[in-house]
Design a protein around this motif. Structure first.
Motif, PDB file in Angstrom:
ATOM      1  N   LYS A 279      18.374  37.091  56.504  1.00 29.32           N
ATOM      2  CA  LYS A 279      19.073  37.614  55.683  1.00 29.32           C
ATOM      3  C   LYS A 279      20.294  37.531  56.414  1.00 29.32           C
ATOM      4  O   LYS A 279      20.771  37.308  55.096  1.00 29.32           O
ATOM      5  CB  LYS A 279      18.530  39.415  55.666  1.00 29.32           C
ATOM      6  CG  LYS A 279      19.541  39.585  54.263  1.00 29.32           C
ATOM      7  CD  LYS A 279      18.605  41.438  54.851  1.00 29.32           C
ATOM      8  CE  LYS A 279      19.370  42.213  52.883  1.00 29.32           C
ATOM      9  NZ  LYS A 279      19.040  43.784  53.040  1.00 29.32           N
ATOM     10  N   ILE A 280      20.769  37.649  57.526  1.00 27.54           N
ATOM     11  CA  ILE A 280      22.524  37.591  57.156  1.00 27.54           C
ATOM     12  C   ILE A 280      23.206  36.296  56.699  1.00 27.54           C
ATOM     13  O   ILE A 280      23.986  36.041  56.507  1.00 27.54           O
ATOM     14  CB  ILE A 280      23.068  37.816  58.483  1.00 27.54           C
ATOM     15  CG1 ILE A 280      22.254  39.051  59.095  1.00 27.54           C
ATOM     16  CG2 ILE A 280      24.373  37.724  59.262  1.00 27.54           C
ATOM     17  CD1 ILE A 280      22.791  39.384  61.004  1.00 27.54           C
ATOM     18  N   THR A 281      22.470  35.294  56.997  1.00 29.01           N
ATOM     19  CA  THR A 281      22.623  33.534  56.584  1.00 29.01           C
ATOM     20  C   THR A 281      22.637  34.003  55.083  1.00 29.01           C
ATOM     21  O   THR A 281      23.430  33.179  54.609  1.00 29.01           O
ATOM     22  CB  THR A 281      21.742  32.780  57.572  1.00 29.01           C
ATOM     23  OG1 THR A 281      21.563  32.765  58.889  1.00 29.01           O
ATOM     24  CG2 THR A 281      22.211  30.712  56.857  1.00 29.01           C
ATOM     25  N   ALA A 282      21.624  34.228  54.466  1.00 26.69           N
ATOM     26  CA  ALA A 282      21.524  34.239  53.116  1.00 26.69           C
ATOM     27  C   ALA A 282      22.533  35.216  52.564  1.00 26.69           C
ATOM     28  O   ALA A 282      23.027  34.700  51.771  1.00 26.69           O
ATOM     29  CB  ALA A 282      20.199  34.607  52.536  1.00 26.69           C
ATOM     30  N   LEU A 283      23.048  35.868  53.372  1.00 22.13           N
ATOM     31  CA  LEU A 283      23.662  36.952  52.571  1.00 22.13           C
ATOM     32  C   LEU A 283      24.956  35.868  53.069  1.00 22.13           C
ATOM     33  O   LEU A 283      26.157  35.705  51.912  1.00 22.13           O
ATOM     34  CB  LEU A 283      24.477  38.063  53.302  1.00 22.13           C
ATOM     35  CG  LEU A 283      23.323  39.635  53.087  1.00 22.13           C
ATOM     36  CD1 LEU A 283      23.502  39.903  53.952  1.00 22.13           C
ATOM     37  CD2 LEU A 283      23.735  39.857  51.335  1.00 22.13           C
ATOM     38  N   GLY A 284      25.823  35.547  53.878  1.00 17.42           N
ATOM     39  CA  GLY A 284      26.869  34.118  54.346  1.00 17.42           C
ATOM     40  C   GLY A 284      26.988  33.553  53.102  1.00 17.42           C
ATOM     41  O   GLY A 284      28.427  33.083  52.256  1.00 17.42           O
ATOM     42  N   HIS A 285      25.983  32.881  52.825  1.00 21.57           N
ATOM     43  CA  HIS A 285      25.693  31.645  52.059  1.00 21.57           C
ATOM     44  C   HIS A 285      26.280  32.144  50.399  1.00 21.57           C
ATOM     45  O   HIS A 285      27.293  31.863  49.173  1.00 21.57           O
ATOM     46  CB  HIS A 285      24.766  30.858  51.756  1.00 21.57           C
ATOM     47  CG  HIS A 285      24.851  30.100  52.949  1.00 21.57           C
ATOM     48  ND1 HIS A 285      25.379  28.898  52.824  1.00 21.57           N
ATOM     49  CD2 HIS A 285      23.699  29.922  53.521  1.00 21.57           C
ATOM     50  CE1 HIS A 285      24.951  28.307  54.085  1.00 21.57           C
ATOM     51  NE2 HIS A 285      23.723  28.852  54.622  1.00 21.57           N
ATOM     52  N   ARG A 286      25.515  33.772  49.894  1.00 25.10           N
ATOM     53  CA  ARG A 286      25.833  34.293  48.888  1.00 25.10           C
ATOM     54  C   ARG A 286      27.553  34.483  48.582  1.00 25.10           C
ATOM     55  O   ARG A 286      28.108  34.575  47.877  1.00 25.10           O
ATOM     56  CB  ARG A 286      25.496  35.691  48.949  1.00 25.10           C
ATOM     57  CG  ARG A 286      25.159  36.280  47.143  1.00 25.10           C
ATOM     58  CD  ARG A 286      24.565  37.630  47.497  1.00 25.10           C
ATOM     59  NE  ARG A 286      25.873  38.778  47.931  1.00 25.10           N
ATOM     60  CZ  ARG A 286      25.208  39.769  48.222  1.00 25.10           C
ATOM     61  NH1 ARG A 286      24.335  40.004  47.974  1.00 25.10           N
ATOM     62  NH2 ARG A 286      26.745  39.827  48.875  1.00 25.10           N
ATOM     63  N   ASN A 287      28.125  35.263  50.006  1.00 28.80           N
ATOM     64  CA  ASN A 287      29.280  35.750  49.842  1.00 28.80           C
ATOM     65  C   ASN A 287      29.826  34.415  49.641  1.00 28.80           C
ATOM     66  O   ASN A 287      31.614  34.942  48.821  1.00 28.80           O
ATOM     67  CB  ASN A 287      29.624  36.653  50.789  1.00 28.80           C
ATOM     68  CG  ASN A 287      28.348  38.585  51.044  1.00 28.80           C
ATOM     69  OD1 ASN A 287      28.634  38.128  49.980  1.00 28.80           O
ATOM     70  ND2 ASN A 287      28.969  38.024  51.961  1.00 28.80           N
ATOM     71  N   GLY A 288      29.941  33.709  50.742  1.00 30.11           N
ATOM     72  CA  GLY A 288      30.348  32.536  50.491  1.00 30.11           C
ATOM     73  C   GLY A 288      30.893  31.457  49.063  1.00 30.11           C
ATOM     74  O   GLY A 288      31.786  31.473  48.113  1.00 30.11           O
ATOM     75  N   ILE A 289      29.899  31.462  48.123  1.00 26.57           N
ATOM     76  CA  ILE A 289      30.230  31.012  46.563  1.00 26.57           C
ATOM     77  C   ILE A 289      30.617  32.218  45.773  1.00 26.57           C
ATOM     78  O   ILE A 289      31.159  31.663  44.635  1.00 26.57           O
ATOM     79  CB  ILE A 289      28.399  30.790  46.293  1.00 26.57           C
ATOM     80  CG1 ILE A 289      27.185  29.589  46.834  1.00 26.57           C
ATOM     81  CG2 ILE A 289      28.715  30.450  44.941  1.00 26.57           C
ATOM     82  CD1 ILE A 289      26.216  29.548  46.675  1.00 26.57           C
ATOM     83  N   ARG A 290      30.471  33.039  45.478  1.00 29.69           N
ATOM     84  CA  ARG A 290      30.993  34.767  45.333  1.00 29.69           C
ATOM     85  C   ARG A 290      32.297  34.310  45.188  1.00 29.69           C
ATOM     86  O   ARG A 290      33.395  33.723  44.347  1.00 29.69           O
ATOM     87  CB  ARG A 290      30.400  35.537  45.242  1.00 29.69           C
ATOM     88  CG  ARG A 290      29.215  35.790  44.669  1.00 29.69           C
ATOM     89  CD  ARG A 290      28.317  37.490  45.209  1.00 29.69           C
ATOM     90  NE  ARG A 290      27.275  37.797  44.733  1.00 29.69           N
ATOM     91  CZ  ARG A 290      26.819  38.901  44.256  1.00 29.69           C
ATOM     92  NH1 ARG A 290      27.345  39.407  45.677  1.00 29.69           N
ATOM     93  NH2 ARG A 290      25.809  39.172  43.916  1.00 29.69           N
TER      94      ARG A 290
END
Length: 230
Positions: free
Chosen positions: A210-221
């Motif tokens: 989940k931490i990896t997924a959140l990092g990608h999400r926040n980077g795109i946002r």
């Protein structure tokens, strides 16, 4: 001696002369012609002097072959076998040649291509697709059970055990095993990063962490000007 790109021995006084090493076949050293590394006119070397071999549990080893002249590793006479490391010097006898052990350079492992790459030229590479940044409407992270039917299977197994097993101890043992399996499977989740475009098209990629997924999400946002906490 000849050139080799793998683990090898080379003469300290003449580094151009090398002997390749194989993990499948020991390298025998001595004056006798039956040796893989034959040194017939070298002082201080016995007919059957030493062996360099590979061990799964200990790595590369230098072994004295019971020679009267002795085999020396970093100046210390060895008995039987001793592990060797990159750069170690092996001397055959007190006045014999010095061989240097050299390991092959380790090739860097290829880095797995990430699902999300940094934007280049206004585009985002996501899950194998090149997406224009100005076409992204929103990005969201969805977490869902990886095994949603685990509870149903646990209940079915428990009911079947209650009906079929005549002895309560056997039932409770199976019940505890089934409960442990349900807890393990039920706690595993799949994290899906969903990128939705202005035209309604959506792309997704699954993450186990989940931490990896959140990092990608926040980077795109951040790249499209949206707050990461939205």
């Amino acid at each position: 001696m000849k050139h080799s790109n793998g683990a090898q021995l080379f003469l300290r006084n003449d580094p151009a002369k090398t002997a390749p090493l194989s993990t499948k076949k020991p390298l025998t050293i001595g004056k006798a012609s039956t040796n893989l590394l034959c040194m017939p006119q070298t002082d201080g070397v016995a007919d059957h002097h030493a062996v360099v071999r590979w061990s799964v549990s200990h790595g590369w080893l230098i072994c004295d072959w019971g020679s009267q002249e002795g085999t020396f590793l970093e100046g210390q006479r060895i008995r039987n076998c001793r592990p060797i490391s990159d750069g170690d010097e092996i001397q055959l006898g007190k006045v014999g040649p010095v061989l240097v052990f050299r390991l092959a350079p380790v090739s860097p492992q290829p880095t797995p291509e990430p699902a999300v790459k940094s934007s280049v030229g206004g585009n985002l590479q996501f899950a194998g697709q090149l997406i224009p940044m100005n076409q992204i409407k929103f990005v969201q992270l969805l977490s869902r059970p990886r095994y949603p039917a685990s509870f149903s299977w646990w209940a079915l197994l428990s009911l079947g055990a209650l009906v079929l097993l005549p002895w309560p101890p056997a039932f409770w043992t199976l019940e505890l095993v089934a409960l442990a399996g349900w807890i393990v499977l039920g706690s595993r989740k799949e994290h899906v990063l969903l990128v939705t475009l202005l035209d309604g098209m959506a792309y997704r990629h699954s993450f186990a962490n989940k931490i990896t997924a959140l990092g990608h999400r926040n980077g795109i946002r951040k790249a499209i000007g949206q707050p990461s906490s939205a």
